[in-house]
Scaffold this active site. Structure first.
Site, PDB file in Angstrom:
ATOM      1  N   THR A 106       0.831  -1.213   0.000  1.00  0.00           N
ATOM      2  CA  THR A 106       0.000   0.000   0.000  1.00  0.00           C
ATOM      3  C   THR A 106       0.868   1.267   0.000  1.00  0.00           C
ATOM      4  O   THR A 106       0.364   2.336  -0.278  1.00  0.00           O
ATOM      5  CB  THR A 106      -0.969   0.045   1.216  1.00  0.00           C
ATOM      6  OG1 THR A 106      -0.206  -0.022   2.424  1.00  0.00           O
ATOM      7  CG2 THR A 106      -1.955  -1.098   1.173  1.00  0.00           C
ATOM      8  N   LEU A 111      15.070  -9.087   8.607  1.00  0.00           N
ATOM      9  CA  LEU A 111      15.319  -7.727   8.115  1.00  0.00           C
ATOM     10  C   LEU A 111      16.715  -7.631   7.501  1.00  0.00           C
ATOM     11  O   LEU A 111      17.599  -8.421   7.835  1.00  0.00           O
ATOM     12  CB  LEU A 111      15.180  -6.749   9.286  1.00  0.00           C
ATOM     13  CG  LEU A 111      13.773  -6.743   9.892  1.00  0.00           C
ATOM     14  CD1 LEU A 111      13.760  -6.051  11.252  1.00  0.00           C
ATOM     15  CD2 LEU A 111      12.781  -6.067   8.949  1.00  0.00           C
ATOM     16  N   THR A 115       1.647  -9.492   9.081  1.00  0.00           N
ATOM     17  CA  THR A 115       2.451  -8.268   9.038  1.00  0.00           C
ATOM     18  C   THR A 115       2.530  -7.652  10.432  1.00  0.00           C
ATOM     19  O   THR A 115       3.599  -7.266  10.901  1.00  0.00           O
ATOM     20  CB  THR A 115       1.844  -7.253   8.048  1.00  0.00           C
ATOM     21  OG1 THR A 115       1.863  -7.848   6.755  1.00  0.00           O
ATOM     22  CG2 THR A 115       2.625  -5.957   8.011  1.00  0.00           C
ATOM     23  N   ARG A 133      18.697  -7.866  20.152  1.00  0.00           N
ATOM     24  CA  ARG A 133      20.120  -8.065  19.808  1.00  0.00           C
ATOM     25  C   ARG A 133      20.888  -6.753  19.848  1.00  0.00           C
ATOM     26  O   ARG A 133      22.009  -6.685  20.323  1.00  0.00           O
ATOM     27  CB  ARG A 133      20.253  -8.617  18.376  1.00  0.00           C
ATOM     28  CG  ARG A 133      19.778 -10.025  18.164  1.00  0.00           C
ATOM     29  CD  ARG A 133      20.253 -10.552  16.799  1.00  0.00           C
ATOM     30  NE  ARG A 133      19.754  -9.819  15.644  1.00  0.00           N
ATOM     31  CZ  ARG A 133      18.567  -9.995  15.088  1.00  0.00           C
ATOM     32  NH1 ARG A 133      17.720 -10.878  15.592  1.00  0.00           N
ATOM     33  NH2 ARG A 133      18.198  -9.304  14.027  1.00  0.00           N
ATOM     34  N   TYR A 192      -6.824  -6.889  11.401  1.00  0.00           N
ATOM     35  CA  TYR A 192      -6.130  -5.656  11.769  1.00  0.00           C
ATOM     36  C   TYR A 192      -6.187  -5.448  13.290  1.00  0.00           C
ATOM     37  O   TYR A 192      -5.157  -5.275  13.941  1.00  0.00           O
ATOM     38  CB  TYR A 192      -6.781  -4.483  11.040  1.00  0.00           C
ATOM     39  CG  TYR A 192      -6.063  -3.169  11.198  1.00  0.00           C
ATOM     40  CD1 TYR A 192      -4.869  -2.918  10.523  1.00  0.00           C
ATOM     41  CD2 TYR A 192      -6.577  -2.165  12.011  1.00  0.00           C
ATOM     42  CE1 TYR A 192      -4.209  -1.699  10.657  1.00  0.00           C
ATOM     43  CE2 TYR A 192      -5.923  -0.946  12.143  1.00  0.00           C
ATOM     44  CZ  TYR A 192      -4.745  -0.722  11.468  1.00  0.00           C
ATOM     45  OH  TYR A 192      -4.096   0.492  11.600  1.00  0.00           O
ATOM     46  N   TYR A 217       8.224  -8.503  25.366  1.00  0.00           N
ATOM     47  CA  TYR A 217       9.660  -8.250  25.158  1.00  0.00           C
ATOM     48  C   TYR A 217      10.190  -7.218  26.153  1.00  0.00           C
ATOM     49  O   TYR A 217      11.331  -7.296  26.600  1.00  0.00           O
ATOM     50  CB  TYR A 217       9.930  -7.783  23.718  1.00  0.00           C
ATOM     51  CG  TYR A 217      10.274  -8.933  22.798  1.00  0.00           C
ATOM     52  CD1 TYR A 217       9.286  -9.758  22.285  1.00  0.00           C
ATOM     53  CD2 TYR A 217      11.599  -9.215  22.469  1.00  0.00           C
ATOM     54  CE1 TYR A 217       9.597 -10.829  21.461  1.00  0.00           C
ATOM     55  CE2 TYR A 217      11.924 -10.279  21.643  1.00  0.00           C
ATOM     56  CZ  TYR A 217      10.923 -11.076  21.136  1.00  0.00           C
ATOM     57  OH  TYR A 217      11.234 -12.138  20.326  1.00  0.00           O
ATOM     58  N   THR A 249      -5.889   9.252  11.317  1.00  0.00           N
ATOM     59  CA  THR A 249      -4.998  10.316  10.854  1.00  0.00           C
ATOM     60  C   THR A 249      -5.245  10.573   9.370  1.00  0.00           C
ATOM     61  O   THR A 249      -5.506   9.638   8.620  1.00  0.00           O
ATOM     62  CB  THR A 249      -3.535   9.892  11.077  1.00  0.00           C
ATOM     63  OG1 THR A 249      -3.386   9.508  12.439  1.00  0.00           O
ATOM     64  CG2 THR A 249      -2.582  11.033  10.783  1.00  0.00           C
ATOM     65  N   ARG A 258     -10.566   4.907   2.483  1.00  0.00           N
ATOM     66  CA  ARG A 258     -10.832   5.583   3.753  1.00  0.00           C
ATOM     67  C   ARG A 258     -11.759   6.768   3.536  1.00  0.00           C
ATOM     68  O   ARG A 258     -11.818   7.339   2.454  1.00  0.00           O
ATOM     69  CB  ARG A 258      -9.527   6.050   4.392  1.00  0.00           C
ATOM     70  CG  ARG A 258      -8.855   4.903   5.100  1.00  0.00           C
ATOM     71  CD  ARG A 258      -7.690   5.379   5.892  1.00  0.00           C
ATOM     72  NE  ARG A 258      -6.465   5.245   5.134  1.00  0.00           N
ATOM     73  CZ  ARG A 258      -5.255   5.228   5.698  1.00  0.00           C
ATOM     74  NH1 ARG A 258      -5.141   5.332   6.990  1.00  0.00           N
ATOM     75  NH2 ARG A 258      -4.186   5.096   4.967  1.00  0.00           N
TER      76      ARG A 258
HETATM   77  N1  UDP Z   1     -17.101   5.664   5.481  1.00  0.00           N
HETATM   78  C1  UDP Z   1     -18.109   6.228   4.706  1.00  0.00           C
HETATM   79  N2  UDP Z   1     -17.908   6.350   3.356  1.00  0.00           N
HETATM   80  C2  UDP Z   1     -16.766   5.972   2.740  1.00  0.00           C
HETATM   81  C3  UDP Z   1     -15.717   5.415   3.527  1.00  0.00           C
HETATM   82  C4  UDP Z   1     -15.927   5.266   4.890  1.00  0.00           C
HETATM   83  O1  UDP Z   1     -19.175   6.593   5.222  1.00  0.00           O
HETATM   84  O2  UDP Z   1     -16.672   6.140   1.520  1.00  0.00           O
HETATM   85  C5  UDP Z   1     -17.297   5.556   6.927  1.00  0.00           C
HETATM   86  C6  UDP Z   1     -16.996   4.192   7.522  1.00  0.00           C
HETATM   87  O3  UDP Z   1     -18.138   3.354   7.454  1.00  0.00           O
HETATM   88  C7  UDP Z   1     -16.612   4.565   8.934  1.00  0.00           C
HETATM   89  C8  UDP Z   1     -15.948   5.930   8.811  1.00  0.00           C
HETATM   90  O4  UDP Z   1     -16.389   6.437   7.570  1.00  0.00           O
HETATM   91  O5  UDP Z   1     -17.752   4.690   9.740  1.00  0.00           O
HETATM   92  C9  UDP Z   1     -14.430   5.872   8.821  1.00  0.00           C
HETATM   93  O6  UDP Z   1     -14.020   4.913   7.893  1.00  0.00           O
HETATM   94  P1  UDP Z   1     -12.510   4.682   7.475  1.00  0.00           P
HETATM   95  O7  UDP Z   1     -12.511   3.549   6.505  1.00  0.00           O
HETATM   96  O8  UDP Z   1     -11.879   5.936   7.053  1.00  0.00           O
HETATM   97  O9  UDP Z   1     -11.747   4.243   8.807  1.00  0.00           O
HETATM   98  P2  UDP Z   1     -12.129   3.451  10.146  1.00  0.00           P
HETATM   99  O10 UDP Z   1     -12.155   4.497  11.187  1.00  0.00           O
HETATM  100  O11 UDP Z   1     -13.464   2.789  10.007  1.00  0.00           O
HETATM  101  O12 UDP Z   1     -11.029   2.469  10.295  1.00  0.00           O
END
Ligand code: UDP
Length: 317
Positions: free
Chosen positions: A39, A65, A97, A111, A150, A164, A180, A191
């Site tokens: 990504t 690494l 990951t 180390r 995640y 650790y 962020t 996002r």
């Molecule tokens: N969301 C939305 N429309 C979009 C993408 C995300 O309404 O096109 C909403 C999603 O359902 C969540 C919030 O925005 O409630 C934040 O989503 P994001 O994927 O940015 O991150 P999250 O905080 O969920 O990890």
């Protein structure tokens, strides 16, 4: 002249990683950035590529690494896809990951004596039942849901860091980062901030999932980096929340993006993804006490910067 100290940044070509590399170079560090480019994008650090103290290498953090990493005094573990759309695409790789990547860094630190920074997440709180979320809240995560790769990966990474630290005396710093945003988010990474800005700029409908009444607390990247910087220097045990305490509904965000882009796009509602957290807001008491840090950039100002970045990206891409 002595060689400047070396910092390792995994996920160094990613959104946060690229901003951190800049900050480290400004402060005089040598930087070894690793990325598997799943990504991350080399273009995010292209402007650093001619810098004598900067090196970018392709590497998968689940594997041993590169030998240069043994020289690093500080290890920043930022490698992991962070957008739900991305991390859910390969849940096995996402889990590995976080868990194996963190294990690789911690073994290296054991180390070499390096200090480890772990980028954890507000997702460790899942769909929280406590509001706002303080670090003592243990969370409400579905261990087998679509976000588990995640959420649980990051939770286990925190566990490994503490194991650790307690058993093998590795110095660790853990930041729980809350939503962020800023320049170098990838257009179309799924996002909410990147989606809404791209949709508004293209005149496409803004896709609000569910009612849009769910909340997030959006923190501008410069504020996040400043807090990460202070945390790595500080002597703090236990995780710290890093985020902006001003909570917005997704619908409010959509309206603000429309206003700032002067877009005539409509808002369209889509199905709410499974396990989408209803509310999210950091309790900053601990971070304010330990780091004397508080975010400075308002959502409108941060969005203006981000919109300017995307305008340019959409023209050049
Ligand atoms: N969301 C939305 N429309 C979009 C993408 C995300 O309404 O096109 C909403 C999603 O359902 C969540 C919030 O925005 O409630 C934040 O989503 P994001 O994927 O940015 O991150 P999250 O905080 O969920 O990890």
């Amino acid at each position: 002249m002595p060689m400047p100290p070396l910092a390792l940044v995994t996920g160094g070509a990613g959104f946060l990683g690229s901003h951190l590399c800049e900050r480290l170079l400004e402060a005089g560090w040598r930087v070894l950035a690793l990325d598997d480019f799943s990504t991350g994008d080399a273009r995010n650090v292209q402007h650093l590529s001619s810098h004598a103290r900067f090196q970018l290498m392709r590497a998968d953090v689940t594997q041993p690494l590169p030998p240069q990493a043994e020289q690093a005094e500080r290890l920043y573990n930022l490698a992991c896809p962070a957008s739900p759309a991305h991390y859910q695409r390969s849940p096995v790789q996402t889990t590995l990951t976080s868990v194996l990547g963190t294990w690789q860094l911690l073994s290296l630190a054991e180390r070499s004596g390096a200090r480890v920074f772990q980028a954890s997440t507000s997702e460790v709180y899942g769909d929280p039942q406590e509001h706002p979320q303080s670090e003592s809240y243990r969370g409400h995560v579905n261990p087998i849901g679509p976000r588990a790769c995640y959420d649980e990966g990051k939770r286990c990474a925190e566990t490994l860091c503490f194991a650790y630290h307690l058993e093998r005396k590795v110095p660790v710093r853990i930041a729980r980062l809350f939503n962020t945003y800023g320049p170098r988010l990838r257009p179309g990474d799924g996002r909410v901030v990147s989606n809404f800005i791209v949709q508004a700029l293209r005149g496409e409908p803004l896709t609000v999932y569910g009612s849009g009444r769910q909340t997030r607390s959006f923190c501008y990247v410069d504020d996040t980096i400043e807090a990460m910087w202070r945390l790595m220097d500080a002597d703090v045990e236990g995780p710290l929340n890093i985020g902006n305490p001003i909570e917005h509904t997704v619908l409010e965000l959509a309206r603000l993006v429309l206003e700032l882009t002067k877009s005539r796009s409509r808002i369209e509602h889509r199905a709410l993804p499974a396990d989408d957290p209803h509310r999210r807001c950091p309790d900053l008491s601990r971070v304010q006490r330990h780091l004397q840090w508080t975010p400075r950039v308002s959502l409108a100002d941060g969005l203006r910067e981000t919109i300017a970045y995307f305008e340019n990206e959409l023209v050049t891409s």
